[in-house]
Design an enzyme around this catalytic site. Structure first.
Site, mmCIF file in Angstrom:
data_model
loop_
_atom_site.group_PDB
_atom_site.id
_atom_site.type_symbol
_atom_site.label_atom_id
_atom_site.label_comp_id
_atom_site.label_asym_id
_atom_site.label_seq_id
_atom_site.Cartn_x
_atom_site.Cartn_y
_atom_site.Cartn_z
ATOM 1 N N HIS B 8 0.659 -1.160 -0.154
ATOM 2 C CA HIS B 8 -0.125 -0.182 0.044
ATOM 3 C C HIS B 8 0.879 1.302 -0.055
ATOM 4 C CE1 HIS B 8 0.679 -0.668 4.408
ATOM 5 N NE2 HIS B 8 0.532 0.734 4.388
ATOM 6 N N GLU B 44 -7.360 4.489 10.143
ATOM 7 C CA GLU B 44 -7.033 4.158 8.608
ATOM 8 C C GLU B 44 -8.165 3.495 7.885
ATOM 9 O OE1 GLU B 44 -3.648 1.585 9.250
ATOM 10 O OE2 GLU B 44 -4.913 -0.179 8.666
ATOM 11 N N GLN B 55 -3.808 3.545 1.469
ATOM 12 C CA GLN B 55 -4.262 3.734 2.666
ATOM 13 C C GLN B 55 -4.359 5.027 3.317
ATOM 14 O OE1 GLN B 55 -0.935 3.066 5.689
ATOM 15 N NE2 GLN B 55 -2.429 1.394 6.732
ATOM 16 N N HIS B 79 4.137 7.064 3.428
ATOM 17 C CA HIS B 79 4.943 6.047 3.327
ATOM 18 C C HIS B 79 4.695 5.210 2.368
ATOM 19 C CE1 HIS B 79 1.949 4.332 5.904
ATOM 20 N NE2 HIS B 79 1.995 3.050 5.588
ATOM 21 N N GLU B 129 7.579 0.968 5.040
ATOM 22 C CA GLU B 129 7.159 -0.233 5.923
ATOM 23 C C GLU B 129 7.242 -1.447 5.265
ATOM 24 O OE1 GLU B 129 3.076 0.519 6.633
ATOM 25 O OE2 GLU B 129 2.761 -1.599 7.759
#
Lengths: 134, 134
Positions: B8, B44, B55, B79, B129
């Protein structure tokens, strides 16, 4: 839904060779494509990840869009590109919804694809590129 | 290569309901999942796009990481998350390469997945991430 995939994430970097060396060292990935796109004032490299790509962008001059982004924000994520089936239809739909576009008509991006950018003020500060899937 | 997919792209927003309404209006997409993740101080929502996701992240407080990001950078891409097969092996490899991690050990993220963050100073200003693919 007309977004069929995340085509790539564009990441602005100062030094394309250095960034590619770090991607190789840290994540064991190699570029699948690299080219200068004069119309956007960048040299870009594409790294394949699953069905998508990381696109590293080094500006060719300080007054290019990516050069200005680097000067104001520093290195980091610059845009997200979604693949669409029909770019003309997508732009017509967005115009009808009153969405602010950067490109009113498709133009040719890296790899010869038809692309258009949507203004980041349109949607949560995110610069969105639409790429017509060949 | 141990990055198997873009799981994502995380986008920081002030108003999750408002952002979802705009994604719906502009791109005709709906969230497939929504939850509060107390450990990260966010609410989220995940929108599926092809084999990946957008996301949207709304902070629950100003002093959460996403709250601080919004205060300093405004709304936008926060991110990128890559799916990996073996998160422990990925972190061990990154540590051996001297890469600066935020999470030394995996923790539990949204949807119950094992995740870890890598510091943005490690690679072109990009907060990465890693998500272990179930």
């Amino acid at each position: 839904m007309f977004l069929i995939n995340i085509d790539h994430i564009g990441i602005a970097v100062h030094d394309l060779d250095g960034a590619l060396a770090e991607y190789r060292r840290q994540y064991r990935v190699e570029p699948v494509h690299r080219q200068i796109v004069e119309s956007q004032g960048v040299e870009e490299a594409m790294i394949a990840v699953g069905g998508s790509h990381i696109q590293l962008l080094q500006p060719r001059s300080e007054d290019s869009p990516v050069g200005k982004f680097l000067a104001s924000r520093g290195e980091g994520m610059h845009h997200v590109a979604y693949a669409v089936v029909d770019l003309d239809a997508a732009l017509e739909h967005l115009r009808a919804e009153g969405v602010r576009l950067i490109d009113q008509e498709p133009r040719i991006g890296g790899g010869g694809a038809r692309i258009a950018f949507v203004h980041p003020k349109s949607l949560a500060g995110t610069l969105i590129e639409l790429v017509e899937s060949p």
